[in-house]
Design an enzyme around this catalytic site. Structure first.
Site, PDB file in Angstrom:
ATOM      1  N   ASN A  32     -36.681  -5.574  41.468  1.00  0.00           N
ATOM      2  CA  ASN A  32     -35.732  -4.454  41.425  1.00  0.00           C
ATOM      3  C   ASN A  32     -35.153  -4.256  40.036  1.00  0.00           C
ATOM      4  O   ASN A  32     -35.234  -3.160  39.462  1.00  0.00           O
ATOM      5  CB  ASN A  32     -34.622  -4.698  42.463  1.00  0.00           C
ATOM      6  CG  ASN A  32     -33.549  -3.622  42.402  1.00  0.00           C
ATOM      7  OD1 ASN A  32     -32.696  -3.631  41.523  1.00  0.00           O
ATOM      8  ND2 ASN A  32     -33.599  -2.660  43.295  1.00  0.00           N
ATOM      9  N   LYS A  51     -22.268 -16.524  47.408  1.00  0.00           N
ATOM     10  CA  LYS A  51     -23.708 -16.284  47.358  1.00  0.00           C
ATOM     11  C   LYS A  51     -24.343 -16.889  48.584  1.00  0.00           C
ATOM     12  O   LYS A  51     -23.816 -17.855  49.154  1.00  0.00           O
ATOM     13  CB  LYS A  51     -24.328 -16.930  46.115  1.00  0.00           C
ATOM     14  CG  LYS A  51     -25.671 -16.323  45.727  1.00  0.00           C
ATOM     15  CD  LYS A  51     -25.465 -15.063  44.918  1.00  0.00           C
ATOM     16  CE  LYS A  51     -26.731 -14.490  44.364  1.00  0.00           C
ATOM     17  NZ  LYS A  51     -26.415 -13.522  43.288  1.00  0.00           N
ATOM     18  N   ASP A  79     -30.258  -9.814  46.818  1.00  0.00           N
ATOM     19  CA  ASP A  79     -30.540 -10.595  45.618  1.00  0.00           C
ATOM     20  C   ASP A  79     -32.075 -10.730  45.562  1.00  0.00           C
ATOM     21  O   ASP A  79     -32.773  -9.883  46.137  1.00  0.00           O
ATOM     22  CB  ASP A  79     -29.814 -11.956  45.676  1.00  0.00           C
ATOM     23  CG  ASP A  79     -29.780 -12.650  44.321  1.00  0.00           C
ATOM     24  OD1 ASP A  79     -29.051 -12.194  43.426  1.00  0.00           O
ATOM     25  OD2 ASP A  79     -30.504 -13.643  44.127  1.00  0.00           O
ATOM     26  N   LYS A  92     -18.432 -12.991  37.372  1.00  0.00           N
ATOM     27  CA  LYS A  92     -18.972 -11.650  37.160  1.00  0.00           C
ATOM     28  C   LYS A  92     -18.008 -10.574  37.677  1.00  0.00           C
ATOM     29  O   LYS A  92     -17.738  -9.587  37.004  1.00  0.00           O
ATOM     30  CB  LYS A  92     -20.307 -11.565  37.905  1.00  0.00           C
ATOM     31  CG  LYS A  92     -21.141 -10.369  37.602  1.00  0.00           C
ATOM     32  CD  LYS A  92     -22.381 -10.333  38.503  1.00  0.00           C
ATOM     33  CE  LYS A  92     -23.294 -11.528  38.299  1.00  0.00           C
ATOM     34  NZ  LYS A  92     -24.559 -11.394  39.072  1.00  0.00           N
ATOM     35  N   LYS A 100     -17.894 -12.202  47.305  1.00  0.00           N
ATOM     36  CA  LYS A 100     -18.911 -11.151  47.162  1.00  0.00           C
ATOM     37  C   LYS A 100     -20.122 -11.722  46.466  1.00  0.00           C
ATOM     38  O   LYS A 100     -19.991 -12.460  45.480  1.00  0.00           O
ATOM     39  CB  LYS A 100     -18.334 -10.006  46.309  1.00  0.00           C
ATOM     40  CG  LYS A 100     -19.278  -8.823  46.149  1.00  0.00           C
ATOM     41  CD  LYS A 100     -19.110  -7.805  47.258  1.00  0.00           C
ATOM     42  CE  LYS A 100     -20.248  -6.785  47.316  1.00  0.00           C
ATOM     43  NZ  LYS A 100     -21.460  -7.304  47.986  1.00  0.00           N
TER      44      LYS A 100
HETATM   45  N1  GLU Z   1     -27.217 -10.150  43.771  1.00  0.00           N
HETATM   46  C1  GLU Z   1     -26.563  -9.313  42.808  1.00  0.00           C
HETATM   47  C2  GLU Z   1     -25.943 -10.167  41.712  1.00  0.00           C
HETATM   48  O1  GLU Z   1     -26.369 -11.266  41.461  1.00  0.00           O
HETATM   49  C3  GLU Z   1     -25.603  -8.320  43.428  1.00  0.00           C
HETATM   50  C4  GLU Z   1     -24.507  -8.884  44.253  1.00  0.00           C
HETATM   51  C5  GLU Z   1     -23.717  -7.826  45.021  1.00  0.00           C
HETATM   52  O2  GLU Z   1     -24.048  -6.661  44.933  1.00  0.00           O
HETATM   53  O3  GLU Z   1     -22.776  -8.221  45.692  1.00  0.00           O
HETATM   54  O4  GLU Z   1     -25.076  -9.725  41.023  1.00  0.00           O
END
Ligand code: GLU
Length: 406
Positions: A217, A103, A143, A91, A67
Site C-alpha cells: 500500500n 498495535k 497495517d 506517532k 490507536k
Molecule cells: N498501520 C498504520 C501505521 O503504522 C496506520 C495505523 C492507523 O491508521 O491507525 O501507522
C-alpha cells in the site's frame, strides 16, 4: 536478529539524553500498559481446525484511545507488536491527534489462506478482542497485509457482538462501509507533504531520483505520487525482486504489471535484480516502505541515497542511524514520515462518530496542514537541539505525552 522493541527503547534513551524529562515519566513510558495474546481457532476449507496466535498491545492512552494497525505476517510476534505499539503512541503525539498508541497482529502468512479462511481469521481476531477494543477504548486499523475488506469484516463482527454499528471501532474501512476518502493513499500522501516541506533542508534538488523498497500500500502510492509530481522513480522492489531503470520507471504500467503478475519482476524496459539490493541504488531519495530492520550496522555504509524517508515502521536500526548521521545522510523518521495514515484514520473515526462524510479535498487539505506544520516544527527542534530528526521527533512526542500524563 534485531529485536525491534529493544531498538525502540534504545531510540528512547538516545532522545531523552538530549533534554530533561521527569524521571518517573521516563521509567513509565518504556513499558506498555497492557499486552494481550489470544488463540484464534479457524476452520479451514478442508474441515481441519487451525489455531492462530493473535496480539494486541495497548501501549499508552494518555492522549486518547489506543490507536494502531493490525499486522498479518508470518514473522509477527509480541516483541514486534510491542515496538510498533510504542511507535504508534509517539506517532500520534508527533501529529498531535487525540489518540494513544496500540498495535495488533496475527502470526500468519495470509497469502496461504483462501478468502473464506481469511474472513474467519479476521472475524476471530475481533471476537477475541471485542472486550478490549471500542471507539473510546482502542481503535485498530490496517497495517502490513491487512486490507479495507479485513477492516470491514472486523467492524461487522464488532457490531454483531456489541450492537455498536457506528464503525468507529476500526478505521481503514472501504468507503461503502464508513471508510474515509483518502485513507488508502494517506500514508504515502502524508510522507509526500513532509518531503515537500523539508526537501530544501534535506539538501535535495527540485527534481529527485527515487528508489522505493516495498510495493504494498505505502510503496505503490508513494511511487505514484512522486512520479506524478515529476520526480524520477529509478528503482522499486517487492519482497521477491527489484527492478531498475535509470531513465525512470513508468509507475502506472508497473502497478498494472504487479496486479496481473503479483510481482514487479520482469517488468518491460527495466532490469530485474535482487530485492534487498534496492537499498544500495544510487539516488537522491530512498524510501523504505516494507518492514523493520532493513538498514542496519552491516549494510548502512552501502547506502548511496542523499536522504531517506521512512514510510515503513522501524526500517533503520539505531546503529545504522549513527552510521548514516556520520555520513551526512539525513533520515526523516517513521513517526513523522508515515503518520499520514493514522491521521486520516483519525479523521475517519471522527466522521463515524459524528455521522459525517468529508470530501477528499477537505481530507487532504487538513492532512497537508498537519504534516507541514509538524515537519517544520520538528526540523526546527532538531536544529535547536543540534541533533537528527528522529531524536527531535521523539523529544516533541514525549513532551506531549508527558504533558498529557500529568
Ligand atoms: N498501520 C498504520 C501505521 O503504522 C496506520 C495505523 C492507523 O491508521 O491507525 O501507522
Amino acid at each position: 536478529m534485531n529485536n525491534p522493541f529493544e531498538n525502540a527503547l534504545s531510540q528512547l534513551k538516545r532522545a531523552t539524553a538530549l533534554t530533561s524529562f521527569d524521571e518517573k515519566f521516563l521509567k513509565r513510558i518504556g513499558h506498555p500498559n497492557r499486552q494481550i495474546r489470544v488463540s484464534i481457532p479457524v476452520e479451514m476449507d478442508d474441515g481441519r481446525l487451525n489455531m492462530f496466535e493473535g496480539y494486541r498491545v495497548q501501549f499508552n492512552n494518555a492522549r486518547g484511545p489506543y490507536k494502531g494497525g493490525i499486522r498479518f505476517h508470518q514473522d509477527t510476534d509480541i516483541e514486534e507488536v510491542k515496538a510498533l505499539a510504542f511507535w504508534m503512541a509517539l506517532k500520534c503525539a508527533v501529529v498531535n491527534i487525540p489518540m494513544g498508541g496500540g498495535k495488533g497482529g496475527v502470526t500468519v502468512n495470509p497469502k496461504e489462506l483462501s478468502k473464506g479462511e481469511l474472513e474467519r481469521l479476521s472475524r476471530g481476531w475481533m471476537r477475541a478482542m471485542a472486550d478490549v477494543v471500542g471507539p473510546q477504548k482502542d481503535v485498530p486499523a490496517p497495517d502490513v497485509n491487512t486490507t479495507p475488506q479485513i477492516m470491514q469484516w472486523m467492524s461487522d463482527e464488532f457490531g454483531k457482538i456489541t450492537g455498536d454499528t457506528s464503525g468507529a471501532v476500526i478505521t481503514g474501512k472501504p468507503l461503502e462501509a464508513g471508510g474515509s476518502e483518502g485513507r488508502g493513499t494517506a500514508t504515502a500522501q502524508g510522507g509526500f507533504y513532509v518531503f515537500e516541506a523539508l526537501r530544501k533542508r534535506l539538501g535535495l534538488p527540485e527534481t529527485c531520483t527515487v528508489a522505493i523498497q516495498g510495493f504494498g500500500n505505502a510503496g505503490q502510492f508513494a511511487a505514484k505520487l512522486w512520479h506524478e509530481a515529476g520526480h524520477k522513480v529509478v528503482a522499486v522492489s517487492d519482497s521477491q525482486s527489484a527492478i531498475r531503470n535509470s531513465a525512470g520507471i513508468d509507475i502506472l504500467a508497473l502497478i498494472e504489471h504487479k496486479r496481473s503478475t503479483r510481482s514487479v519482476a520482469d517488468f518491460a524496459g527495466a532490469e530485474t535484480f535482487t530485492s534487498d539490493d534496492v537499498l544500495y541504488e544510487p539516488c537522491d531519495l530512498l524510501i523504505p516502505a516494507a518492514l523493520e530492520n532493513q538498514i542496519h550496522e552491516g549494510n548502512a555504509d552501502r547506502i548511496q541515497a542523499k536522504a531517506i524517508l521512512e514510510l515503513a515502521n522501524g526500517p533503520i536500526t539505531p546503529e545504522a542511524d549513527d552510521i548514516l548521521h556520520a555520513k551526512g545522510t539525513p533520515v526523516v523518521p517513521d513517526i513523522l514520515a508515515n503518520a499520514g495514515g493514522v491521521t486520516v484514520s483519525t479523521f475517519e473515526w471522527e466522521q463515524n462518530l459524528k455521522g459525517e462524510h468529508w470530501g477528499e479535498e477537505a481530507v487532504f487539505e487538513r492532512l497537508k496542514q498537519i504534516m507541514e506544520r509538524e515537519a517544520v516544527l520538528i526540523a526546527d527542534r532538531a536544529k535547536e537541539l543540534n541533533t537528527d530528526l528522529r531524536r527531535a521527533a521523539f523529544v516533541v512526542a514525549l513532551e506531549r505525552i508527558q504533558e498529557a500524563m500529568k
